[in-house]
Write a protein that holds these residues in place. Structure first.
Motif, short mmCIF file in Angstrom:
data_model
loop_
_atom_site.label_atom_id
_atom_site.label_comp_id
_atom_site.label_asym_id
_atom_site.label_seq_id
_atom_site.Cartn_x
_atom_site.Cartn_y
_atom_site.Cartn_z
N PRO A 119 3.50 0.75 -5.42
CA PRO A 119 4.15 2.00 -4.99
C PRO A 119 5.54 2.10 -5.63
CG PRO A 119 3.10 0.93 -3.12
CD PRO A 119 2.96 -0.01 -4.29
N SER A 120 5.94 3.33 -6.01
CA SER A 120 7.14 3.48 -6.85
C SER A 120 8.39 2.90 -6.20
CB SER A 120 7.34 4.95 -7.20
OG SER A 120 7.50 5.70 -6.00
N SER A 121 8.46 2.94 -4.88
CA SER A 121 9.67 2.41 -4.24
C SER A 121 9.78 0.89 -4.39
CB SER A 121 9.68 2.79 -2.75
OG SER A 121 8.58 2.22 -2.09
N LEU A 122 8.70 0.25 -4.81
CA LEU A 122 8.73 -1.21 -4.96
C LEU A 122 8.81 -1.64 -6.42
CD1 LEU A 122 6.01 -2.25 -2.35
CD2 LEU A 122 8.48 -2.54 -2.16
N VAL A 136 0.83 -1.20 0.00
CA VAL A 136 0.00 0.00 0.00
C VAL A 136 0.87 1.25 0.00
CG1 VAL A 136 -0.23 0.22 2.51
CG2 VAL A 136 -2.13 0.90 1.04
N ASP A 137 0.40 2.29 -0.69
CA ASP A 137 1.15 3.56 -0.66
C ASP A 137 0.52 4.52 0.35
OD1 ASP A 137 -1.05 4.84 -1.76
OD2 ASP A 137 -0.21 4.98 -3.77
#
Lengths: 443, 406
Positions: free
Chosen positions: B233-236, B177-178
């Motif tokens: 989410p962009s970090s993933l 989840v973001d």
């Protein structure tokens, strides 16, 4: 026969209504069994408070297991459940004064850009410690971050006149009377019909979190007497309740994330370190090595960490990777739980858990084996297609402090409570839909 | 004819009427009799139902048909209060058949294009099974050129080569989840193909009785160049790289014994028993091109079992060119306890069918049918996901076909 007839009728009706009929399934009936849930009080520590990401903040409070449990109770006629909420916009405050943690991109010369838990602001929100009793009380949730077993019956636990270190500002903010209230007296004043008691974690944990460098494990005699005093007083008013036990530290990512032997060396590096630490108990070889830790009892005051010892999440990770901490210089004791310390912690945990179970059985209370539940999650368990484990960040159960639960972790714990309560009181309180609760938030 | 086919294909031929993923909508006359018909030489749909009976058809002909399928499933969790409904789009299984042979020839040729397996299911937004499935569309079209030979008035044999093409579109939410509370999701799409055959014998020992035996082979539908898309989410994003995947789905063999009985001049009865070799479906595996620590290849056990269906139908001739039909069937599920999934909430089920057929000027026939399927309520806890609850499904299928005989 009547059923067949009505089903046939329904089928015909379905077909005639433009084929749009939708199958009906009955939602299971909710039966409260022998439970009296008119007034539920929750007594406990930071976990009960919904403390997460190293701070007490609103979003965590709103997803505490105590709140979720109370909401499910309300489906079976349970009464209102009041929580000493903090401001929804507050960054929160932790036991050491920091704001809540969030996964944040950090750039430094050593590691480049990486994602790591960082406080969302430089310091926590001390206005949280102001009393909210007049505005929001009286409360049902007595979750006090930092509380140990003997704090529960401790009168004046929130009394700031006792001086720093001798009172708990997290209790001050919710106490009915700052000078005289104990968690127990305030809870009893609500005339509870049902209680939950989830205490004892901090009796070992504050010692463990500091690598055995601060605080002390609560002596078993003190623990037993405190639990007896608390449960006797509670059951005198409310014969119904639930007690949860203390998770072993090996279930907590704070202790298990950094492997004791995370120092991987090539032959040249190993030879260099052997030369550097000649004359001590430390020795290095090619491959995985135990980190270099400080130990006054070892020759030269240092040695390698061995299996069964824990390097804590509080260790500056950058220094492990970049400045030779744990290899060129020994890890100070506050970052390490040695085998001796671990043994003392685990012996106390076992004693506490035996005591809690004995008391629950003697008083006819429901019992939640939170310890067994978290242990079962170490390797990962799947609920509703979500794989949950105790792994830091990616496991989904633990928040960014590595000790407290995420929303998802709280929801799973709530269901453990509900299952044991339903079994004990022959009730059918519905479980929480865990798919509505999430783990760590990613940017 | 060609134009019509193109129109039919451009409908969404994703299928829902199912036993397992099997779709039993291969001819309006037969559907109206709950898909009994292997022992009959009724019409061009014999290309599917029994290639051996094709040589015994009295006329050449072409026919096209479509069966819009409206499916509704409801889920009720066992452990909590959550309930969910499917919001599946209407799917449109279709058929196109032609049969041709010189008038006095013992040899006839047939072509069938039909949709023997498929599934469409979409669940409402935010439902509690969303980390397993939000939407699945599986569809297959088999193209079957066929030859049939009339050995005698009492025996016909036939066989067809099957070329299958298919599509898969599977979507699920990911439990990451973001900061805005948006969950990730995965979308797997791909084309598949496979080959097989369909063979049958048609026997007519006496005037009143006919018997059909068919063997439709297993067809392994392979997805070689699927496309896996992850929205996280962009970090993933580096943990969930977009890229190719491969998978396969076995479509099982079906062995059928069918009997036709002319009870009176006006009443024709049919009974079929199908054996469906679903034990071929052992696992659903996805092999991703780009693996990471979070994106591993998956193998989900399915462990389907071989199963049976029992079909009984009848056709009553009000006039020579006006027929009414009805049928019932009982279909046993191949899905064993512990393996029910939101992608196919299958159960044993009853099938009730009715239909009519009218022929204009001895050449143009319109057949229509209506089928209603009533699934048993199925309560299960999936062994892989620990997802526990009850499912109940209704499916309504009106259908129509046009045939031209010459």
């Amino acid at each position: 026969m009547k059923k067949i007839f009505s089903r046939t009728l329904y089928t015909i009706a379905c077909i005639s209504l433009a084929f749009s009929c939708k199958p009906k399934l009955e939602t299971p009936a909710i039966d409260k069994g022998s439970l009296n849930l008119t007034t539920y009080v929750a007594i406990g520590n930071s976990i009960t408070a919904g403390y997460a990401d190293n701070a007490l903040y609103r979003n965590g409070q709103e997803n505490s297991y105590a709140k979720l449990l109370a909401e499910q109770f309300q489906l079976a006629g349970g009464g209102a459940f009041k929580i000493p909420y903090v401001d929804p916009n507050s960054v929160g405050i932790g036991s050491t004064g920091g704001a809540r943690l969030a996964l944040t991109y950090v750039t430094d010369a050593c590691q480049g850009t990486y994602l790591t838990p960082r406080p969302v602001e430089a310091s926590g929100d001390v206005t949280i410690f102001a009393s909210v009793y007049a505005a929001q009380g009286p409360f049902n949730s007595f979750g006090v971050p930092g509380a140990k077993s003997f704090h529960v019956p401790f009168a004046g636990y929130g009394n700031s006149a006792n001086g720093v270190g001798n009172y708990n500002p997290f209790f001050t903010r919710m106490a009915a009377d700052e000078a005289t209230s104990s968690m127990l007296t305030d809870a009893l004043a609500r005339n509870p019909t049902f209680f939950s008691l989830f205490i004892g974690n901090n009796d070992v944990l504050l010692y463990a979190l500091s690598g055995g460098a601060q605080d002390a494990i609560t002596p078993t005699g003190t623990f037993d007497a405190s639990i007896d005093a608390t449960v006797n007083a509670l059951t005198a008013v409310s014969p119904q309740g639930v007690i949860a036990n203390v998770p072993d530290i090996t279930s907590l990512p704070y202790f298990t994330t950094v492997p004791y032997n995370g120092l991987v060396l090539d032959a040249t590096q190993a030879a260099g370190l052997n030369a550097l630490h000649a004359g001590s108990d430390a020795s290095f070889h090619e491959g995985a090595n135990g980190f270099l830790i400080a130990d006054a009892a070892a020759t030269g005051g240092k040695r390698n960490a061995v299996a069964g010892e824990f390097i804590l999440l509080s260790t500056p990770q950058n220094d492990l990777k970049c400045t030779g901490l744990g290899s060129q210089t020994a890890l100070p004791t506050q970052y390490v739980l040695t085998a001796t310390e671990v043994a003392a912690i685990q012996a106390a945990t076992i004693h506490y858990n035996n005591k809690l179970k004995t008391v629950a059985e003697a008083k006819g209370l429901a019992f939640v084996d939170a310890n067994a539940f978290l242990k079962s999650a170490i390797k990962g368990i799947t609920f509703d297609g979500i794989n949950v484990s105790t792994t830091f960040v990616s496991g989904g159960a633990f928040s960014l402090d590595g000790v407290h639960l995420t929303h998802l972790g709280n929801a799973l714990l709530t269901n453990e409570f509900i299952r044991s309560i339903n079994a004990k009181y022959r009730s059918t309180i519905p479980e929480v839909d865990i798919t509505k609760y999430h783990g760590v938030v990613f940017p | 004819m060609k134009k019509l086919l193109i129109i039919l294909i451009s409908l969404s031929p994703f299928l829902a009427q199912a036993q397992g993923f099997q779709v039993n909508l291969q001819g309006q006359k037969q559907q109206a009799m709950s898909s009994a018909g292997t022992g009959l030489a009724l019409d061009e749909a014999s290309v599917f139902f029994n290639p051996g009976a094709v040589s015994h058809l009295e006329k050449n002909g072409v026919s096209v048909g479509v069966s819009p399928t409206i499916a509704h499933s409801t889920f009720q969790s066992t452990s909590n209060q959550s309930q969910a409904r499917s919001t599946s789009p209407v799917s449109t299984p279709f058929t196109a058949y032609s049969v041709w042979g010189p008038e006095e020839s013992k040899l006839k040729f047939g072509l069938g294009i039909y949709t023997p397996f498929g599934s469409t299911i979409q669940w409402e937004d935010g439902w509690s099974g969303r980390f397993q499935l939000t939407r699945l569309q599986l569809f297959s079209v088999f193209i079957q050129p066929t030859v049939s030979y009339k050995i005698s008035d009492k025996v016909g044999i036939g066989a067809g080569f099957v070329y299958g093409i298919g599509k898969i579109d599977l979507r699920r939410d990911l439990p990451v989840v973001d900061a805005n509370g948006n969950y990730g999701n995965a979308k797997l799409t791909g084309n598949a193909n496979g080959i097989g055959f369909n063979a049958g014998i048609y026997l007519k020992p006496i005037e009143k009785l006919s018997i059909g035996i068919t063997y439709r082979s297993r067809v392994d539908m392979k997805v070689n160049k699927g496309n896996a898309e992850f929205n996280v989410p962009s970090s993933l994003s580096s943990n969930f790289p977009n890229g190719g995947f491969s998978s396969s789905l076995p479509l099982p063999r079906v062995i059928t014994l069918g009997v036709g009985f002319r009870a009176t001049d006006k009443l024709l009865l049919a009974a079929d028993v199908n054996f469906i070799g679903w034990s071929a479906y052992k696992e659903l595996a996805f092999d991703y091109e780009n693996n990471t620590s979070t994106l591993q290849d998956t193998k989900s056990e399915r462990n389907y079992k071989d199963t049976y269906a029992f079909r009984l139908g009848g056709q009553y001739s009000i006039k020579e060119n006006f027929h009414v039909r009805a049928g019932v069937a009982y279909q046993l599920t191949p899905v064993q306890d512990g393996y029910v999934t939101p992608e196919l909430p299958d159960a044993n089920k009853m099938n009730y069918s009715v239909g009519v057929g009218y022929t204009f000027a001895e050449k143009l026939t319109v057949d229509a049918s209506f089928t209603f399927e009533d699934f048993d309520k199925r309560t299960d806890t999936n062994k892989e996901t620990n997802f526990s609850g009850s499912y109940k499904t209704y499916i309504a299928i009106p259908g129509i076909s046009l045939s031209y005989n010459f």
